[in-house]
Design a protein around this motif. Structure first.
Motif, PDB file in Angstrom:
ATOM      1  N   GLN A 285      -2.080  -7.280   1.734  1.00 20.70           N
ATOM      2  CA  GLN A 285      -3.205  -6.214   1.829  1.00 20.70           C
ATOM      3  C   GLN A 285      -3.843  -6.254   3.414  1.00 20.70           C
ATOM      4  O   GLN A 285      -4.568  -7.199   4.094  1.00 20.70           O
TER       5      GLN A 285
ATOM      6  N   SER B  50       0.887  -0.912   0.313  1.00 18.41           N
ATOM      7  CA  SER B  50      -0.020   0.098   0.476  1.00 18.41           C
ATOM      8  C   SER B  50       0.977   1.361  -0.028  1.00 18.41           C
ATOM      9  O   SER B  50       1.702   1.270   0.563  1.00 18.41           O
TER      10      SER B  50
ATOM     11  N   GLU C 199      -8.884  -8.444  -4.539  1.00 25.69           N
ATOM     12  CA  GLU C 199      -7.809  -9.564  -5.128  1.00 25.69           C
ATOM     13  C   GLU C 199      -7.245 -10.507  -3.933  1.00 25.69           C
ATOM     14  O   GLU C 199      -6.523 -11.530  -4.039  1.00 25.69           O
TER      15      GLU C 199
ATOM     16  N   ARG D 171      -6.731   1.962  -5.329  1.00 23.21           N
ATOM     17  CA  ARG D 171      -6.089   0.169  -4.995  1.00 23.21           C
ATOM     18  C   ARG D 171      -6.046  -0.291  -4.489  1.00 23.21           C
ATOM     19  O   ARG D 171      -5.571  -1.323  -4.133  1.00 23.21           O
TER      20      ARG D 171
ATOM     21  N   ALA E 131       1.721  -0.741  -6.269  1.00 22.64           N
ATOM     22  CA  ALA E 131       0.640  -2.573  -6.673  1.00 22.64           C
ATOM     23  C   ALA E 131       0.390  -0.923  -7.731  1.00 22.64           C
ATOM     24  O   ALA E 131      -0.687  -1.440  -8.740  1.00 22.64           O
TER      25      ALA E 131
ATOM     26  N   ASN F  19      -6.691  -4.470  -4.079  1.00 25.30           N
ATOM     27  CA  ASN F  19      -5.821  -5.349  -3.252  1.00 25.30           C
ATOM     28  C   ASN F  19      -6.283  -5.972  -2.567  1.00 25.30           C
ATOM     29  O   ASN F  19      -6.610  -7.334  -2.047  1.00 25.30           O
TER      30      ASN F  19
ATOM     31  N   GLY G 271      -4.861  -9.330  -1.175  1.00 26.34           N
ATOM     32  CA  GLY G 271      -3.625 -10.274  -1.861  1.00 26.34           C
ATOM     33  C   GLY G 271      -2.742 -10.072  -0.748  1.00 26.34           C
ATOM     34  O   GLY G 271      -3.126  -9.648   0.490  1.00 26.34           O
TER      35      GLY G 271
END
Length: 511
Positions: free
Chosen positions: A236, A143, A231, A224, A291, A228, A233
């Motif tokens: 995240q 991030s 997804e 973003r 990202a 995240n 991530g």
């Protein structure tokens, strides 16, 4: 053809593509975006191609910045193009171009041109999210972090726009941001797909045109964060997305109501001041991975009086660039060094230019000569590890909170005894009666060495380490280590290859 990563796409390009779709196609957009995963291949002349079936091909042709910044740089071979699902899906699958990084390139180009020189390659701010290795790399979560909408630019900085009051366009832009952010928050992560994100991106572009780069950056951080979260991530964190929404909504409300001060209008340009002659000593390298599709390295340096400085090389390229940049040449004043050598060596710089957050700039007047570095057991570097850890943490967090910092907390050093692994972190005790601390991975990407190195260290309880890292402002008693070294005169401690000169960069060197 070999596989390739999708290049970053300017927010307005994606927003316009989504707006051009029919309502029926918008309902299919998120599914089409998911289908793009792993389909990108290298095309001719630096293009990137994504094929849909046998007859449909989407081609992205990034500009000189490495990003798709114009609608004409994304074309589809189908009959509905450019208002087609294929083209929009590929744009939606690509990372969002970082407006702050692009502005940074332009600002440094202007600075260098004013001195009669071309800008140094790679002199782009890390994203912290950026970010600047503080935000993406600083948090280690992918991030970005940055100044709030209401924060000032700090001493010695340059405002591209200074206004006593907001213009009507800026007030309208704030209202558009508030509306888009409110709808995104109401939709939540599950329904916050490409269409919702496109509305935020359009509002972000409107803010940029109105001269509100910080508001734009806040909106991009929310987009973003949504990506995240959707997804799922590995890096995240819900707290990151929550903080991004809070910042955006608070700033947008202040703009829409006309209550925002001049700090919210300030430009994104980084100012460099004359630093005269400067001797800096290498501390460590830190991989930078954002990202937004940018990757590279930041090398941390120690200057006179214990001041921290950085030299960065961050450009479009993702994880491959982050890994390769660790041994890339340092583009600063003609110095014949790569980042690995600088992290263990030093520079004597004549005509130095320094930003408010300690970044070293490049230009025609800058000259740099390699000099011998200093071991972590030698002064002045050893002083970093002699300071009481509670005092060092407080000072680092205070420095990171100042507007001039911009890259998160400063680095701090301490000597610790590893007690063992606990869930996703290590537990260690600061030597000489210090507190317990958690050591967390600085960046969790599996292709970086951070995770493997901490896992290996955690397998040796009782190991004594000298650690250089960054305090995590969101977690008490937590340090994200960037580099380690043996504790002088202690046993058991690390034994490192001679060519590493007494320390290991955890993002690059494998223990």
């Amino acid at each position: 053809m070999s596989t390739a990563s999708l290049p970053p796409v300017a927010p307005e390009v994606l927003a316009e593509a989504v707006e051009a779709l029919t309502a029926r196609l918008r309902k299919k957009l998120d599914a089409a975006v998911a289908e793009c995963a792993g389909k990108a291949t290298e095309g001719a002349d630096g293009t990137v191609e994504v094929r849909f079936g046998e007859d449909t091909l989407v081609t992205l042709a990034p500009g000189p910045s490495g990003a798709v910044t114009e609608a004409g740089q994304a074309v589809c071979s189908c009959l509905l193009a450019p208002r087609c699902l294929h083209r929009t899906a590929v744009l939606g699958a690509a990372p969002i171009a970082d407006a702050e990084a692009s502005a940074e390139v332009g600002a440094e180009a202007s600075d260098a041109a004013a001195e009669g020189a071309s800008p140094a390659a790679g002199q782009v701010g890390a994203l912290s999210v950026e970010p600047v290795p503080g935000s993406t790399a600083a948090s280690g979560s992918g991030s970005e972090s940055g100044p709030g909408l209401g924060s000032g630019s700090g001493p010695g900085s340059v405002e591209d726009v200074v206004a006593a009051s907001l213009t009507p366009a800026q007030t309208r832009a704030g209202a558009a941001l508030w509306q888009a952010a409110s709808e995104a928050l109401a939709a939540g992560v599950t329904a916050g797909g490409t269409v919702v994100q496109a509305e935020l991106l359009r509002a972000a572009h409107t803010a940029r045109l109105a001269g509100l780069p910080r508001a734009e950056a806040a909106a991009l951080r929310v987009v973003r964060g949504l990506r995240n979260a959707r997804e799922q991530g590995r890096g995240q964190r819900l707290s990151d997305l929550t903080a991004a929404f809070r910042e955006l909504l608070a700033g947008a409300f202040a703009l829409a109501s006309g209550a925002a001060g001049p700090g919210a209008v300030g430009g994104a340009r980084r100012a460099y001041e004359k630093g005269g002659s400067l001797r800096v000593l290498g501390l460590c390298r830190e991989p930078v991975l954002s990202a937004t599709g940018y990757g590279g390295v930041t090398t941390h340096l120690l200057g006179p009086g214990g001041a921290f400085h950085t030299v960065s090389d961050v450009r479009p390229g993702g994880i491959g660039r982050a890994k390769g940049a660790g041994t890339a040449s340092v583009a600063l004043g003609g110095a014949v060094l790569d980042h690995a050598g600088l992290a263990r060596g030093g520079l004597l710089i004549a005509g130095a230019t320094v930003s408010a957050d300690g970044r070293l700039g490049a230009g025609r007047s800058v000259r740099a000569t390699p000099v011998r570095g200093a071991a972590w057991s030698e002064e002045p570097v050893a002083a970093l590890f002699a300071r009481p850890v509670r005092e060092a943490v407080a000072a680092a967090l205070d420095a990171g909170a100042e507007p001039a910092g911009g890259t998160g907390p400063e680095l701090l050093g301490c000597d610790v005894e590893v007690l063992g692994a606990a869930e996703d972190h290590l537990v260690a005790r600061v030597l000489d009666g210090g507190p317990l601390v958690r050591l967390r991975v600085a960046h969790p990407h599996p292709e970086l060495a951070h995770t493997a190195n901490l896992r290996r260290i955690g397998g040796h309880p009782g190991l004594l380490l000298r650690v250089l890292g960054r305090p995590d402002p969101d977690r008490a008693a937590t340090l994200r280590p960037l580099a380690v070294a043996p504790v002088p005169g202690a046993s058991p401690t690390l034994r490192l290859p001679e060519e590493w000169l007494g320390r290991a960069d955890l993002g690059y060197d494998r223990l």
